[in-house]
Design a protein around this motif. Structure first.
Motif, mmCIF file in Angstrom:
data_model
loop_
_atom_site.group_PDB
_atom_site.id
_atom_site.type_symbol
_atom_site.label_atom_id
_atom_site.label_comp_id
_atom_site.label_asym_id
_atom_site.label_seq_id
_atom_site.Cartn_x
_atom_site.Cartn_y
_atom_site.Cartn_z
ATOM 1 N N ARG A 266 -12.001 -80.557 -29.885
ATOM 2 C CA ARG A 266 -12.457 -80.249 -28.527
ATOM 3 C C ARG A 266 -12.072 -81.415 -27.631
ATOM 4 O O ARG A 266 -12.317 -82.574 -27.974
ATOM 5 C CB ARG A 266 -13.974 -80.046 -28.482
ATOM 6 C CG ARG A 266 -14.512 -78.973 -29.427
ATOM 7 C CD ARG A 266 -14.166 -77.575 -29.064
ATOM 8 N NE ARG A 266 -14.611 -77.208 -27.739
ATOM 9 C CZ ARG A 266 -14.274 -76.069 -27.131
ATOM 10 N NH1 ARG A 266 -13.496 -75.206 -27.737
ATOM 11 N NH2 ARG A 266 -14.680 -75.807 -25.920
ATOM 12 N N VAL A 267 -11.450 -81.115 -26.506
ATOM 13 C CA VAL A 267 -10.958 -82.154 -25.599
ATOM 14 C C VAL A 267 -11.230 -81.765 -24.146
ATOM 15 O O VAL A 267 -11.484 -80.608 -23.838
ATOM 16 C CB VAL A 267 -9.432 -82.382 -25.777
ATOM 17 C CG1 VAL A 267 -9.123 -82.964 -27.148
ATOM 18 C CG2 VAL A 267 -8.646 -81.100 -25.541
ATOM 19 N N ILE A 268 -11.154 -82.776 -23.278
ATOM 20 C CA ILE A 268 -11.235 -82.559 -21.831
ATOM 21 C C ILE A 268 -9.886 -82.938 -21.248
ATOM 22 O O ILE A 268 -9.340 -84.006 -21.558
ATOM 23 C CB ILE A 268 -12.346 -83.400 -21.197
ATOM 24 C CG1 ILE A 268 -13.702 -82.952 -21.741
ATOM 25 C CG2 ILE A 268 -12.317 -83.280 -19.670
ATOM 26 C CD1 ILE A 268 -14.862 -83.811 -21.300
ATOM 27 N N LEU A 269 -9.320 -82.061 -20.440
ATOM 28 C CA LEU A 269 -8.021 -82.293 -19.818
ATOM 29 C C LEU A 269 -8.183 -83.088 -18.525
ATOM 30 O O LEU A 269 -9.043 -82.780 -17.706
ATOM 31 C CB LEU A 269 -7.331 -80.957 -19.522
ATOM 32 C CG LEU A 269 -5.993 -81.038 -18.783
ATOM 33 C CD1 LEU A 269 -4.953 -81.786 -19.622
ATOM 34 C CD2 LEU A 269 -5.494 -79.654 -18.432
ATOM 35 N N GLU B 36 -11.372 -71.384 -21.654
ATOM 36 C CA GLU B 36 -12.094 -70.118 -21.600
ATOM 37 C C GLU B 36 -11.251 -69.002 -20.998
ATOM 38 O O GLU B 36 -11.295 -67.863 -21.445
ATOM 39 C CB GLU B 36 -13.373 -70.310 -20.787
ATOM 40 C CG GLU B 36 -14.476 -69.388 -21.193
ATOM 41 C CD GLU B 36 -15.772 -69.760 -20.514
ATOM 42 O OE1 GLU B 36 -16.113 -69.084 -19.527
ATOM 43 O OE2 GLU B 36 -16.425 -70.709 -20.970
ATOM 44 N N ASP B 37 -10.452 -69.330 -19.981
ATOM 45 C CA ASP B 37 -9.703 -68.282 -19.286
ATOM 46 C C ASP B 37 -8.186 -68.510 -19.293
ATOM 47 O O ASP B 37 -7.494 -68.082 -18.380
ATOM 48 C CB ASP B 37 -10.221 -68.130 -17.863
ATOM 49 C CG ASP B 37 -10.141 -69.425 -17.069
ATOM 50 O OD1 ASP B 37 -9.898 -70.483 -17.680
ATOM 51 O OD2 ASP B 37 -10.301 -69.378 -15.847
ATOM 52 N N GLY B 38 -7.670 -69.174 -20.318
ATOM 53 C CA GLY B 38 -6.226 -69.368 -20.415
ATOM 54 C C GLY B 38 -5.873 -70.548 -21.293
ATOM 55 O O GLY B 38 -6.703 -71.048 -22.039
ATOM 56 N N GLN B 39 -4.616 -70.975 -21.193
ATOM 57 C CA GLN B 39 -4.194 -72.132 -21.974
ATOM 58 C C GLN B 39 -3.155 -72.934 -21.217
ATOM 59 O O GLN B 39 -2.532 -72.447 -20.279
ATOM 60 C CB GLN B 39 -3.657 -71.723 -23.339
ATOM 61 C CG GLN B 39 -2.306 -71.049 -23.334
ATOM 62 C CD GLN B 39 -1.809 -70.757 -24.742
ATOM 63 O OE1 GLN B 39 -2.547 -70.865 -25.715
ATOM 64 N NE2 GLN B 39 -0.567 -70.372 -24.858
ATOM 65 N N GLY C 257 -11.593 -77.827 -23.499
ATOM 66 C CA GLY C 257 -10.874 -76.804 -24.241
ATOM 67 C C GLY C 257 -10.708 -77.203 -25.694
ATOM 68 O O GLY C 257 -11.215 -78.233 -26.130
ATOM 69 N N GLN C 258 -9.984 -76.379 -26.428
ATOM 70 C CA GLN C 258 -9.776 -76.616 -27.858
ATOM 71 C C GLN C 258 -8.279 -76.654 -28.142
ATOM 72 O O GLN C 258 -7.529 -75.794 -27.689
ATOM 73 C CB GLN C 258 -10.423 -75.499 -28.668
ATOM 74 C CG GLN C 258 -10.293 -75.674 -30.150
ATOM 75 C CD GLN C 258 -11.107 -74.633 -30.911
ATOM 76 O OE1 GLN C 258 -11.762 -73.787 -30.333
ATOM 77 N NE2 GLN C 258 -11.037 -74.702 -32.213
#
Length: 62
Positions: A8-11, A43-46, A23-24
Motif C-alpha cells: 500500500r502506497v501514497i502517490l 479505487e477508481d483507476g490506475q 493505492g496498491q
C-alpha cells in the motif's frame, strides 16, 4: 526503499489526478537502467510507470 506487489502506497505526483491518494502496487517493472517503476491501482483507476521516489509507504495499522 523498493516496493513489492500488494504494498500500500501514497502517490506524490502533482501532475497525476491521483496525487495524495492511497493505492496498491499491482506490478513492478525493472527498467534497463536497473531502476524499478510501478503500476498502482486506486479505487477508481490506475497509474503506470511511477518512479520509486514518487511513492510513500503506508504504515500498517496493526
Amino acid at each position: 526503499m523498493s516496493f513489492e506487489e500488494d504494498d500500500r502506497v501514497i502517490l506524490h505526483d502533482e501532475h497525476s489526478e491521483y496525487d495524495g491518494e492511497e493505492g496498491q502496487i499491482t506490478q513492478v517493472m525493472d527498467t534497463m537502467f536497473g531502476d524499478s517503476t510501478y503500476t498502482v491501482s486506486f479505487e477508481d483507476g490506475q497509474e503506470t510507470g511511477i518512479p520509486e521516489d514518487s511513492l510513500e509507504a503506508v504504515e500498517d495499522e496493526e
